[in-house]
Each structure stands twice: as structure tokens, then as C-alpha cells.
Design a protein around this motif. Sequence first.
Motif, PDB file in Angstrom:
ATOM      1  N   ILE A   8      41.029  34.434  37.860  1.00 19.44           N
ATOM      2  CA  ILE A   8      39.787  35.080  38.432  1.00 19.44           C
ATOM      3  C   ILE A   8      38.919  35.795  37.407  1.00 19.44           C
ATOM      4  N   ALA A  11      36.108  38.041  38.690  1.00 22.50           N
ATOM      5  CA  ALA A  11      36.441  38.968  39.888  1.00 22.50           C
ATOM      6  C   ALA A  11      36.036  40.577  39.237  1.00 22.50           C
ATOM      7  N   ILE A  14      38.668  43.786  44.099  1.00 23.54           N
ATOM      8  CA  ILE A  14      39.516  43.356  45.257  1.00 23.54           C
ATOM      9  C   ILE A  14      40.051  44.195  45.974  1.00 23.54           C
ATOM     10  N   THR A  63      33.407  36.903  42.704  1.00 27.01           N
ATOM     11  CA  THR A  63      33.482  38.329  41.963  1.00 27.01           C
ATOM     12  C   THR A  63      34.070  39.159  43.003  1.00 27.01           C
ATOM     13  N   GLU A  64      34.283  39.054  44.103  1.00 26.80           N
ATOM     14  CA  GLU A  64      35.012  39.788  45.148  1.00 26.80           C
ATOM     15  C   GLU A  64      36.053  39.119  45.835  1.00 26.80           C
ATOM     16  N   LEU A  65      37.012  39.636  45.769  1.00 26.99           N
ATOM     17  CA  LEU A  65      38.409  38.866  46.451  1.00 26.99           C
ATOM     18  C   LEU A  65      38.693  39.764  47.515  1.00 26.99           C
TER      19      LEU A  65
END
Length: 271
Positions: A8, A11, A14, A63-65
Motif C-alpha cells: 500500500i 495509503a 486506513i 490513498t484511503e483504505l
Amino acid sequence: MADEIPVIPKASSIFIHSGNIINWNRLKRKPSTTPVEEISECIGSTLQNYFESADKNELQYLTELNCVHQKFKEKVPSEERGDLKLTVKIFLCSLQTPDYVTESIEKALSELDVKHIETALLAFPETENEEITLETIQPYWKALERMVDKEVVWSIGIADLDKKMLEQLYEWAEIKPIINQVNLDSCCVMPKDLVEYAKLNDIQLLTHNDPRTVLPIETLQDVIREKSTEKDSEFWEPLWVLRYSVLIKCRGIIQSKGFILKTQRDPKRRK
């Protein structure tokens, strides 16, 4: 994952939702698990489940999980809602903004598919150089009060206040705390002045065994490293952790319990 290529790489935040850990047989067999160990195991299992089912190429660009343990995710049954009591405890890991209170509650409402939470409790982190004062608490308590005004939270409480701080909060607050959680590991016996004040103002005193730091930075990074790579684990810090429990009122049995949390890393530190 032994692969050295970051899983990732882009990221920066999260969200993690463990699902109902009552159904995790492995956790059932470990009654002595500490809160930190329990949260760590939940994060590790959820990340593993997410990474195994995700598109590896897509992960390289996210970039966002939003990591949800799909095997254990459960919504609160709407047909049983009147027989259930939902309680959440919000552990603030960072005091950057009171928006964390709003964000955590809204995430819990969405993930559990409910319109309200019966009780929300607030816990402040242990700080090295800064004492938790009424001024520290005020903006976060105001955020809780706004949730009550919106009728998405029905009652609110707090953790780890002594008599002096509880009295200051009670006198200042528009919506009074109905619960103060006390960690008996730190005081062994409930202080007499606290007991008397709580009784006088109809505040329930409950005991707990949660440490002030429920998710140390090093622990979080170790879990991420174990499920991804060394590079992936760098610079992550927890912002908040929300623990929820769903109680069957008439039977006093916990039907569901889980963790929802947010962690973030500073993109400026990633080169």
C-alpha cells in the motif's frame, strides 16, 4: 507477506472494522487477552482478510483504505433493536481535533446500520507533557453533546476522572455525564469522595481495565508490518479507536462486540 515491494505505497489513512469478534473462536479461547492484545489481533486479522481479497494492482494506487472483516461483519438486526442496547467507548489516541468524536460515532452508525447509540463513553489518552484539564475535555465533550442534540446518541459518559475533574465537567456541561469509568488498577479502591459525589449527582461509577494507551504506535506499526512490508508500516499513528458492544437487555448477554478505528500517516514523511 514476505514480498519487499510495498503493498500500500500511497495509503495515507486506513479505517478498520473487525466485525463481531464474539464469533472469533480464537479470541474466545483466550480469556486473559489484554485490551491491547485484543485490538492488535483484530487489526491483524482484518488487514489479512482485506489484503487477501483485494486487487493487488488496485492497492498500489489507493490513498484511503476501508478494511472491513467481511467474514464477521454484522449489522444490528433492526427487528430486534428494541431489545438491544448499543454502547460505544471512544478512545482518543490523538487530540488534534474534536472531529474525531463525530467521525467515530458516524462510522459506527454506518457500519452497524443503526440510527442511534444508547450510550457513548469518552476516554482521553495519556500524555507525556500535558495534563488533561477541563479545557482539554471541553471541545470533545461539546462534540458528544451535539450528537445527543441530533438524537443519534442518547446518553454520554467519560472515563478516568477523579472527583475534582468530574465535578468540574458536571458543573460546566450542558448535558451531564451519567457514567464515569474508573480503572481500579490505578486506585485499587474506589475513592470515597468520588463515590459520594457520584451518588449525589446520580452518576454511575463503573470499573474497567483499559489502559490509557489502548493502541501504542509501535504496536500498530508492528501489526501492519507483519501483514504487509517494512515500508508499508512506516509513520502510521492511530487517531481513534471505538469499541462497541451490543447487549441483549433482558438477558444481560453480549450479542456483538467489535472495534472500529482510524489510523493515518503523514505523506510528507514518506519519500
